[in-house]
Scaffold this motif. Structure first.
Motif, PDB file in Angstrom:
ATOM      1  N   HIS A 196     -47.271  37.730  11.193  1.00  0.00           N
ATOM      2  CA  HIS A 196     -46.667  39.042  10.975  1.00  0.00           C
ATOM      3  C   HIS A 196     -47.647  40.176  11.230  1.00  0.00           C
ATOM      4  CE1 HIS A 196     -42.841  37.793   8.967  1.00  0.00           C
ATOM      5  NE2 HIS A 196     -43.551  36.702   8.728  1.00  0.00           N
ATOM      6  N   THR A 216     -39.200  30.237  17.166  1.00  0.00           N
ATOM      7  CA  THR A 216     -38.160  30.022  16.164  1.00  0.00           C
ATOM      8  C   THR A 216     -36.954  30.906  16.426  1.00  0.00           C
ATOM      9  OG1 THR A 216     -39.788  29.391  14.481  1.00  0.00           O
ATOM     10  CG2 THR A 216     -37.626  30.122  13.698  1.00  0.00           C
ATOM     11  N   LYS A 217     -37.189  32.184  16.691  1.00  0.00           N
ATOM     12  CA  LYS A 217     -36.092  33.125  16.928  1.00  0.00           C
ATOM     13  C   LYS A 217     -35.313  32.768  18.185  1.00  0.00           C
ATOM     14  CE  LYS A 217     -38.388  37.012  14.625  1.00  0.00           C
ATOM     15  NZ  LYS A 217     -37.393  37.205  13.566  1.00  0.00           N
ATOM     16  N   ARG A 229     -29.378  24.855  12.538  1.00  0.00           N
ATOM     17  CA  ARG A 229     -30.014  26.001  11.897  1.00  0.00           C
ATOM     18  C   ARG A 229     -31.524  25.899  12.048  1.00  0.00           C
ATOM     19  NH1 ARG A 229     -29.846  25.994   6.651  1.00  0.00           N
ATOM     20  NH2 ARG A 229     -28.654  24.100   6.218  1.00  0.00           N
ATOM     21  N   ASN A 231     -35.146  27.967  11.337  1.00  0.00           N
ATOM     22  CA  ASN A 231     -35.835  29.057  10.640  1.00  0.00           C
ATOM     23  C   ASN A 231     -37.317  28.730  10.535  1.00  0.00           C
ATOM     24  OD1 ASN A 231     -33.542  30.893   9.602  1.00  0.00           O
ATOM     25  ND2 ASN A 231     -32.866  28.865   8.917  1.00  0.00           N
ATOM     26  N   ILE A 287     -28.259  31.538   7.207  1.00  0.00           N
ATOM     27  CA  ILE A 287     -29.637  31.981   7.451  1.00  0.00           C
ATOM     28  C   ILE A 287     -30.125  31.288   8.720  1.00  0.00           C
ATOM     29  CG2 ILE A 287     -31.997  32.008   6.577  1.00  0.00           C
ATOM     30  CD1 ILE A 287     -30.895  32.255   3.789  1.00  0.00           C
ATOM     31  N   THR A 290     -34.543  33.228  10.845  1.00  0.00           N
ATOM     32  CA  THR A 290     -35.218  34.055   9.850  1.00  0.00           C
ATOM     33  C   THR A 290     -36.548  33.441   9.444  1.00  0.00           C
ATOM     34  OG1 THR A 290     -33.114  34.860   8.977  1.00  0.00           O
ATOM     35  CG2 THR A 290     -35.021  35.016   7.508  1.00  0.00           C
ATOM     36  N   ASP A 291     -37.513  34.292   9.175  1.00  0.00           N
ATOM     37  CA  ASP A 291     -38.785  33.835   8.635  1.00  0.00           C
ATOM     38  C   ASP A 291     -38.832  34.189   7.157  1.00  0.00           C
ATOM     39  OD1 ASP A 291     -41.671  32.828   9.205  1.00  0.00           O
ATOM     40  OD2 ASP A 291     -41.938  34.673   8.050  1.00  0.00           O
ATOM     41  N   ILE A 292     -39.110  33.188   6.315  1.00  0.00           N
ATOM     42  CA  ILE A 292     -39.146  33.395   4.868  1.00  0.00           C
ATOM     43  C   ILE A 292     -40.580  33.642   4.420  1.00  0.00           C
ATOM     44  CG2 ILE A 292     -38.596  32.415   2.627  1.00  0.00           C
ATOM     45  CD1 ILE A 292     -36.144  32.952   4.341  1.00  0.00           C
ATOM     46  N   ASP A 293     -40.789  34.769   3.760  1.00  0.00           N
ATOM     47  CA  ASP A 293     -42.105  35.131   3.224  1.00  0.00           C
ATOM     48  C   ASP A 293     -42.371  34.313   1.977  1.00  0.00           C
ATOM     49  OD1 ASP A 293     -44.299  36.286   2.003  1.00  0.00           O
ATOM     50  OD2 ASP A 293     -43.440  38.300   1.873  1.00  0.00           O
TER      51      ASP A 293
END
Length: 301
Positions: A196, A216-217, A229, A231, A287, A290-293
């Motif tokens: 990020h 990933t996207k 899915r 992510n 979902i 998406t990237d999970i923080d």
């Protein structure tokens, strides 16, 4: 060494669950020097009586230690069947035996994510043995020795990029056709807080993690309408054996590093595993990409 002259800070310590290549001094750190100032690692995974992932097939890369190992154990506790890889064969067999000794179902296969034939074989072996791949956690990754861009060697750059970025690409390249054929699947890629933002002295690692997030996207968009899915997750500093060695080598401690994070503590591997379990469950059906923080709030600053 005084804290102000040898800090573990944002640019030094974005370690996740990988290993640091080239830092041979870590191997000589004594167990005493690795002592954690927090509580020792203990499993905090809560399992349901029936097992949320009963008979689901999980493929995971880099599960011989750290985040990968914790995630393999967590899924096994939830009655998933875990097929995992890593380059350290003796350690891989040890982890597999440990999981089986507690009632889990798992098999270890030696594989190097940098090698296309190894990744093809990993997927084909899993499918031949278990018939499908319901969930894939592409976790394998390494870190490079902290150097400026001009100081980085091409060999070091390529090793990190090939392991982290190409390894994730090769994993998905062979996992996705299996999921397309069976009509569904979940893929989770292990990125990083440094995917990020930029951090000085870790150009190969940061670039590779940015690449994983982009992969990933793109893949998520390509297969969203195919019931797959995809992510990613982004850890920061996580309590792994590698992190403990790093802290000892840089003569700092958990409390010092924890001040960089809003939660003021180091994230535990089981916390990351829980996030992977949730993303793999039947709950987060919308979902996608998406990237999970999972840094403990670092990315909200």
């Amino acid at each position: 060494m005084a804290r102000k002259t040898n800090p573990i800070n944002r640019r030094r310590l974005i370690l996740g669950g990988g290993t640091i290549a080239g830092m041979t001094a870590f191997a000589t750190v004594t167990p005493k020097a690795q002592a954690n100032t927090q509580q020792p690692l203990v499993s905090t995974i809560e399992t349901s009586s029936n097992g949320r992932f009963a008979d689901k097939i999980l493929l995971i890369t880099g599960a011989t230690s750290g985040i990968g190992e914790a995630t393999a154990r967590a899924f096994a506790k939830e009655r998933a069947i875990v097929h995992f890889c890593g380059r350290r064969e003796a350690l891989g067999e040890q982890v597999a035996q440990s999981i089986r000794s507690t009632g889990g179902q798992t098999t270890y296969q030696r594989a190097d994510v940098r090698n296309e034939q190894d990744m093809r074989s990993l997927v084909e072996t899993c499918v031949a043995k278990y018939g499908r791949i319901d969930i894939a956690f592409n976790n394998a990754g390494i870190e490079s020795k902290p150097l400026t861009v001009a100081e980085q060697s091409l060999e070091g750059w390529m090793n990190v990029m090939t392991t982290n970025a190409t390894g994730t690409f090769l994993s998905m390249k062979y996992e996705i056709p299996v999921m397309l054929k069976q009509g569904n699947g979940v893929i989770i890629n292990n990125a990083s807080v440094s995917g990020h933002v930029g951090f000085a002295t870790i150009a190969p690692y940061s670039a590779s993690k940015h690449a994983i997030m982009s992969l990933t996207k793109v893949a998520a968009l390509e297969y969203a309408n195919k019931n797959i899915r995809i992510n990613s997750i982004s850890p920061g500093a996580v309590d792994t054996p590698m992190l403990r060695r790093a802290l000892a080598a840089w003569k700092t401690d958990f409390e010092t590093v924890a001040q960089e994070y809003p939660i003021k503590r180091i994230v535990q591997v089981d916390e990351i595993a829980k996030t992977v379990l949730w993303l793999s469950s039947a709950d987060p059906t919308c979902i996608i990409g998406t990237d999970i923080d999972v840094t403990g709030g670092y990315l909200t600053k």
